[in-house]
Enzyme design. Structure first.
Site, PDB file in Angstrom:
ATOM      1  N   ASN A  73       1.195  -1.201  -0.202  1.00 14.48           N
ATOM      2  CA  ASN A  73      -0.227   0.245   0.382  1.00 14.48           C
ATOM      3  C   ASN A  73       1.081   1.395   0.060  1.00 14.48           C
ATOM      4  O   ASN A  73       1.262   0.764   1.561  1.00 14.48           O
ATOM      5  CB  ASN A  73      -0.749  -0.084   1.179  1.00 14.48           C
ATOM      6  CG  ASN A  73      -1.421   0.736   1.382  1.00 14.48           C
ATOM      7  OD1 ASN A  73      -1.927   2.041   0.551  1.00 14.48           O
ATOM      8  ND2 ASN A  73      -3.184   1.231   1.874  1.00 14.48           N
ATOM      9  N   THR A 136      -7.338  12.311 -14.972  1.00 18.45           N
ATOM     10  CA  THR A 136      -8.941  11.858 -15.525  1.00 18.45           C
ATOM     11  C   THR A 136      -9.285  13.315 -16.584  1.00 18.45           C
ATOM     12  O   THR A 136      -8.400  14.251 -16.561  1.00 18.45           O
ATOM     13  CB  THR A 136      -9.777  12.070 -14.546  1.00 18.45           C
ATOM     14  OG1 THR A 136     -10.864  11.682 -15.034  1.00 18.45           O
ATOM     15  CG2 THR A 136      -9.675  12.756 -12.966  1.00 18.45           C
ATOM     16  N   TYR A 182     -12.308  14.562  -6.210  1.00 16.03           N
ATOM     17  CA  TYR A 182     -11.546  13.476  -7.289  1.00 16.03           C
ATOM     18  C   TYR A 182     -10.587  14.462  -8.571  1.00 16.03           C
ATOM     19  O   TYR A 182      -9.643  14.627  -8.403  1.00 16.03           O
ATOM     20  CB  TYR A 182     -12.231  12.913  -7.334  1.00 16.03           C
ATOM     21  CG  TYR A 182     -12.023  11.804  -8.329  1.00 16.03           C
ATOM     22  CD1 TYR A 182     -10.757  10.986  -8.326  1.00 16.03           C
ATOM     23  CD2 TYR A 182     -12.188  12.121  -9.974  1.00 16.03           C
ATOM     24  CE1 TYR A 182     -10.276  10.084  -9.507  1.00 16.03           C
ATOM     25  CE2 TYR A 182     -11.822  10.797 -11.094  1.00 16.03           C
ATOM     26  CZ  TYR A 182     -10.993  10.564 -10.701  1.00 16.03           C
ATOM     27  OH  TYR A 182     -10.577   9.441 -11.829  1.00 16.03           O
ATOM     28  N   LYS A 248     -30.651   1.533 -14.338  1.00 19.99           N
ATOM     29  CA  LYS A 248     -30.751   2.308 -13.404  1.00 19.99           C
ATOM     30  C   LYS A 248     -30.778   3.947 -14.097  1.00 19.99           C
ATOM     31  O   LYS A 248     -29.177   3.938 -14.378  1.00 19.99           O
ATOM     32  CB  LYS A 248     -30.286   2.623 -11.907  1.00 19.99           C
ATOM     33  CG  LYS A 248     -31.549   1.631 -11.046  1.00 19.99           C
ATOM     34  CD  LYS A 248     -30.690   1.591 -10.010  1.00 19.99           C
ATOM     35  CE  LYS A 248     -31.884   0.538  -9.248  1.00 19.99           C
ATOM     36  NZ  LYS A 248     -31.013   0.045  -8.065  1.00 19.99           N
TER      37      LYS A 248
HETATM   38  N1  LIG Z   1     -10.669   3.703 -16.719  1.00 20.50           N
HETATM   39  C1  LIG Z   1     -10.666   4.864 -16.624  1.00 20.50           C
HETATM   40  O1  LIG Z   1     -11.865   5.242 -17.526  1.00 20.50           O
HETATM   41  C2  LIG Z   1     -10.601   6.131 -15.960  1.00 20.50           C
HETATM   42  C3  LIG Z   1     -10.536   7.298 -16.233  1.00 20.50           C
HETATM   43  C4  LIG Z   1      -9.784   8.482 -15.533  1.00 20.50           C
HETATM   44  C5  LIG Z   1      -9.185   8.242 -14.853  1.00 20.50           C
HETATM   45  N2  LIG Z   1      -8.696   6.732 -14.468  1.00 20.50           N
HETATM   46  C6  LIG Z   1      -7.485   7.095 -14.148  1.00 20.50           C
HETATM   47  O2  LIG Z   1      -6.764   5.597 -14.554  1.00 20.50           O
HETATM   48  C7  LIG Z   1      -6.076   4.653 -12.572  1.00 20.50           C
HETATM   49  C8  LIG Z   1      -6.202   3.751 -13.111  1.00 20.50           C
HETATM   50  O3  LIG Z   1      -7.699   3.560 -13.170  1.00 20.50           O
HETATM   51  P1  LIG Z   1      -8.322   2.093 -13.446  1.00 20.50           P
HETATM   52  O4  LIG Z   1      -9.792   2.091 -13.834  1.00 20.50           O
HETATM   53  O5  LIG Z   1      -7.674   0.873 -13.609  1.00 20.50           O
HETATM   54  O6  LIG Z   1      -8.957   1.762 -11.785  1.00 20.50           O
HETATM   55  P2  LIG Z   1      -8.615   0.545 -10.909  1.00 20.50           P
HETATM   56  O7  LIG Z   1      -9.695   0.780  -8.934  1.00 20.50           O
HETATM   57  O8  LIG Z   1      -9.660  -0.846 -11.246  1.00 20.50           O
HETATM   58  O9  LIG Z   1      -7.654   0.597 -10.318  1.00 20.50           O
HETATM   59  C9  LIG Z   1      -6.328   1.201  -9.247  1.00 20.50           C
HETATM   60  C10 LIG Z   1      -5.634   0.196  -9.054  1.00 20.50           C
HETATM   61  O10 LIG Z   1      -5.072   1.214  -7.465  1.00 20.50           O
HETATM   62  C11 LIG Z   1      -5.106   0.300  -6.135  1.00 20.50           C
HETATM   63  N3  LIG Z   1      -4.435   1.193  -5.429  1.00 20.50           N
HETATM   64  C12 LIG Z   1      -5.455   2.657  -5.233  1.00 20.50           C
HETATM   65  N4  LIG Z   1      -4.754   3.031  -3.761  1.00 20.50           N
HETATM   66  C13 LIG Z   1      -3.313   1.923  -3.532  1.00 20.50           C
HETATM   67  C14 LIG Z   1      -2.748   2.440  -2.650  1.00 20.50           C
HETATM   68  N5  LIG Z   1      -2.412   2.951  -1.391  1.00 20.50           N
HETATM   69  N6  LIG Z   1      -1.407   1.161  -2.780  1.00 20.50           N
HETATM   70  C15 LIG Z   1      -1.158   0.586  -3.902  1.00 20.50           C
HETATM   71  N7  LIG Z   1      -2.070   0.486  -4.749  1.00 20.50           N
HETATM   72  C16 LIG Z   1      -3.804   1.490  -4.999  1.00 20.50           C
HETATM   73  C17 LIG Z   1      -6.057  -0.341  -6.540  1.00 20.50           C
HETATM   74  O11 LIG Z   1      -5.942  -1.412  -5.420  1.00 20.50           O
HETATM   75  C18 LIG Z   1      -6.421  -0.923  -7.705  1.00 20.50           C
HETATM   76  O12 LIG Z   1      -5.679  -2.210  -8.319  1.00 20.50           O
HETATM   77  C19 LIG Z   1      -6.927   5.828 -11.606  1.00 20.50           C
HETATM   78  O13 LIG Z   1      -5.577   6.831 -11.820  1.00 20.50           O
HETATM   79  C20 LIG Z   1      -7.333   6.735 -12.239  1.00 20.50           C
HETATM   80  O14 LIG Z   1      -7.905   7.928 -11.551  1.00 20.50           O
HETATM   81  C21 LIG Z   1      -9.134   6.033 -15.284  1.00 20.50           C
HETATM   82  O1  LIG Z   2     -25.782   2.554 -12.548  1.00 20.08           O
HETATM   83  C1  LIG Z   2     -25.750   3.612 -12.908  1.00 20.08           C
HETATM   84  C2  LIG Z   2     -24.290   4.392 -13.180  1.00 20.08           C
HETATM   85  C3  LIG Z   2     -24.544   5.566 -13.461  1.00 20.08           C
HETATM   86  N1  LIG Z   2     -24.914   5.781 -14.088  1.00 20.08           N
HETATM   87  C4  LIG Z   2     -24.231   7.465 -15.111  1.00 20.08           C
HETATM   88  O2  LIG Z   2     -23.866   7.380 -15.873  1.00 20.08           O
HETATM   89  C5  LIG Z   2     -22.170   8.752 -16.660  1.00 20.08           C
HETATM   90  C6  LIG Z   2     -21.299   7.773 -16.031  1.00 20.08           C
HETATM   91  O3  LIG Z   2     -20.806   7.273 -14.962  1.00 20.08           O
HETATM   92  P1  LIG Z   2     -19.067   6.500 -14.727  1.00 20.08           P
HETATM   93  O4  LIG Z   2     -18.718   5.578 -15.824  1.00 20.08           O
HETATM   94  O5  LIG Z   2     -19.687   5.715 -13.429  1.00 20.08           O
HETATM   95  O6  LIG Z   2     -18.627   7.764 -14.618  1.00 20.08           O
HETATM   96  P2  LIG Z   2     -17.484   9.205 -14.772  1.00 20.08           P
HETATM   97  O7  LIG Z   2     -17.725   9.403 -15.780  1.00 20.08           O
HETATM   98  O8  LIG Z   2     -19.483  10.382 -14.259  1.00 20.08           O
HETATM   99  O9  LIG Z   2     -16.649   9.446 -13.936  1.00 20.08           O
HETATM  100  C7  LIG Z   2     -15.557   8.393 -14.523  1.00 20.08           C
HETATM  101  O10 LIG Z   2     -14.958   9.521 -15.890  1.00 20.08           O
HETATM  102  C8  LIG Z   2     -13.717   8.500 -15.498  1.00 20.08           C
HETATM  103  C9  LIG Z   2     -13.411   8.665 -13.784  1.00 20.08           C
HETATM  104  O11 LIG Z   2     -11.993   9.678 -13.666  1.00 20.08           O
HETATM  105  C10 LIG Z   2     -12.563   7.287 -13.951  1.00 20.08           C
HETATM  106  O12 LIG Z   2     -13.392   6.601 -14.844  1.00 20.08           O
HETATM  107  C11 LIG Z   2     -14.658   8.015 -13.119  1.00 20.08           C
HETATM  108  O13 LIG Z   2     -14.478  10.020 -12.524  1.00 20.08           O
HETATM  109  C12 LIG Z   2     -22.590   9.157 -15.030  1.00 20.08           C
HETATM  110  O14 LIG Z   2     -23.354  10.383 -15.694  1.00 20.08           O
HETATM  111  C13 LIG Z   2     -23.999   8.659 -13.660  1.00 20.08           C
HETATM  112  O15 LIG Z   2     -24.686   9.424 -12.685  1.00 20.08           O
HETATM  113  C14 LIG Z   2     -26.408   5.968 -14.439  1.00 20.08           C
HETATM  114  O16 LIG Z   2     -27.162   6.870 -14.939  1.00 20.08           O
HETATM  115  N2  LIG Z   2     -26.248   4.562 -13.791  1.00 20.08           N
END
Ligand SMILES: NC(=O)c1ccc[n+]([C@@H]2O[C@H](COP(=O)([O-])OP(=O)(O)OC[C@H]3O[C@@H](n4cnc5c(N)ncnc54)[C@H](O)[C@@H]3O)[C@@H](O)[C@H]2O)c1
Ligand SMILES: O=c1ccn([C@@H]2O[C@H](COP(=O)(O)OP(=O)(O)O[C@H]3OC[C@](O)(CO)[C@H]3O)[C@@H](O)[C@H]2O)c(=O)[nH]1
Length: 386
Positions: A73, A136, A182, A248
């Site tokens: 961690n 992000t 965030y 939903k």
């Molecule tokens: N998936 C997306 O579309 C998306 C969109 C915007 C930003 N991001 C960014 O990309 C990154 C990865 O996203 P993801 O979708 O893979 O999320 P995720 O939650 O699947 O992966 C994050 C990983 O980080 C690990 N982690 C968190 N805190 C930790 C700690 N203190 N020590 C060690 N490990 C730790 C978690 O266990 C997890 O496995 C994040 O920074 C997220 O903000 C992702």
């Molecule tokens: O059951 C549901 C869940 C969500 N929504 C709506 O969908 C939109 C997208 O939601 P989600 O994918 O959960 O997240 P966001 O796009 O809002 O945010 C993410 O964007 C990038 C990232 O940084 C990492 O993945 C994260 O913050 C949203 O409008 C929800 O309200 C729904 O209708 N029903």
């Protein structure tokens, strides 16, 4: 493995990558890509490794010895600096990044996305190590256009909604809208990294993902995650489809998103890793501007695709409206629209996404059905303890 060359035709030297958050959704796909297509080594750091177990075991895998898992961690582990020093490049993915947490656990969210990332930036800067940091698309917040009157023709003008790394402002809601905890923490860590680059010469790249989706994203509540947990929209809707419940729609599902297939997005990250001269000092939007839908349209598409891949008919009323207060609680707010400008990533890395929303939903929902349908059936059939 044939010698790989970078975008300028130079041979790529194998490197060691310290990947923090390697056990998550993006990390698991990035590890898979690095193991199967490159000679690079990965020190994979995370508190969990379930999503990369298939890369770690058995020892006979062709890449054995090139990936090493360290369960730690980053909040409190003295091994962190040593691991960063052992690597040529650090990629930081670790974060709390599920919107349901932003307003309900704002302190954990801010600590995770800002405070916990500080030592990573510091160790990279002090030890002259390159950093790729995951930020992000949420740092843009709301679009300028969302503040115009509903009937303003300017709302149709891309200048009022397309999100550009070097010119768009970051527009968040008021402090009591804790949703923005965030985005604000991510913005501040971006500013800190940028300042380390400017004042201390840190070699950095910042990635702004725009809704990357695909297999292994988040969890299915009650199956491989907490029953009361709320994952991101792909997993929420998948869970509803697997359980034959209506999807939903928060506040009517009017928000708009662009979704990119994880495998396309990972190609962009690999280009950043292997082309430091083109990626250092840049902030990159990584998304698919052609895959825009409202959340309601996403629900309709997922319902159709799931019926096709599962062979099960969809419900007569496949969606239901719910208020954001009921779904996420007090302090929720939303980004209205997210279209990434692609100029910088196109110019620097020549990257473009390829996969349509229909195609990526088909492969992802095939995976969801294959992975979870049986387990859900069993969990529904099992009598609950009284
Ligand atoms: N998936 C997306 O579309 C998306 C969109 C915007 C930003 N991001 C960014 O990309 C990154 C990865 O996203 P993801 O979708 O893979 O999320 P995720 O939650 O699947 O992966 C994050 C990983 O980080 C690990 N982690 C968190 N805190 C930790 C700690 N203190 N020590 C060690 N490990 C730790 C978690 O266990 C997890 O496995 C994040 O920074 C997220 O903000 C992702
Ligand atoms: O059951 C549901 C869940 C969500 N929504 C709506 O969908 C939109 C997208 O939601 P989600 O994918 O959960 O997240 P966001 O796009 O809002 O945010 C993410 O964007 C990038 C990232 O940084 C990492 O993945 C994260 O913050 C949203 O409008 C929800 O309200 C729904 O209708 N029903």
């Amino acid at each position: 493995m044939a010698t790989r060359t970078d975008l300028d035709g130079r041979p790529i030297k194998p490197i060691t990558i310290c990947m923090i958050g390697a056990g998550g959704f993006i990390g698991s796909h990035l590890c898979e890509k690095l193991m199967s297509e490159t000679p690079h080594k990965v020190l994979a750091l995370d508190v969990y490794n379930d999503k990369i177990k298939h890369l770690l075991e058995p020892d006979s895998l062709p890449w054995a010895g090139r990936i090493q898992f360290h369960r730690l961690n980053i909040k409190h582990d003295s091994r962190l600096e040593g691991l960063i020093k052992m690597a040529d490049l650090t990629i930081n993915l670790a974060a709390i990044c599920t919107p349901a947490d932003y307003n309900t656990r704002p302190l954990d969210t801010i600590y995770s996305n800002f405070i916990d990332a500080l030592p990573v930036v510091k160790y990279c800067s002090e030890n002259n190590k390159r950093l790729i940091h995951f930020s992000t698309c949420e740092v843009y917040g709301k679009t300028i256009g969302s503040f115009l009157p509903k009937d303003s023709p300017l709302r149709q003008d891309p200048a009022y909604y397309v999100l550009k790394e070097d010119t768009s402002p970051c527009i968040f809601g008021s402090i009591e809208k804790q949703r923005w905890s965030y985005a604000c923490a991510k913005q501040l860590i971006e500013r800190l990294i940028y300042a380390e680059g400017a004042e201390n010469g840190l070699e950095f790249t910042i990635v702004r993902p725009f809704n990357w989706i695909g297999p292994r994203m988040d969890f299915i509540p009650g199956i491989d995650g907490p029953s009361e947990g709320v994952p991101r929209v792909l997993a929420c809707f998948s869970n509803n489809l697997l359980r034959h419940e209506p999807l939903k729609l928060v506040d009517g599902g009017q928000s708009q998103r662009t979704f990119v297939y994880i495998k396309d997005a990972i190609e962009a990250v690999l280009l950043m890793i292997e082309n430091p001269d083109r990626a250092n000092g840049h902030i990159f939007n990584v998304g698919n501007p052609n895959n825009e839908v409202t959340v309601r349209q996403l629900a309709e598409m997922m319902t159709k695709v799931y019926a096709k891949v599962s062979g099960e008919p969809s419900l007569d009323s496949p969606t239901v409206d719910i208020s954001s207060k009921e779904f996420y609680g007090e302090g929720y707010d939303d980004s209205d629209k997210r279209i990434p400008d692609m100029t910088i990533i196109n110019k620097q890395l020549g990257w473009n996404p390829k996969t349509s929303l229909w195609d990526l939903l088909e492969s992802t929902l095939t995976y969801q059905h294959r992975t979870y349908a049986e387990a859900i059936k069993k969990s529904i059939a099992k009598p609950t303890a009284s």
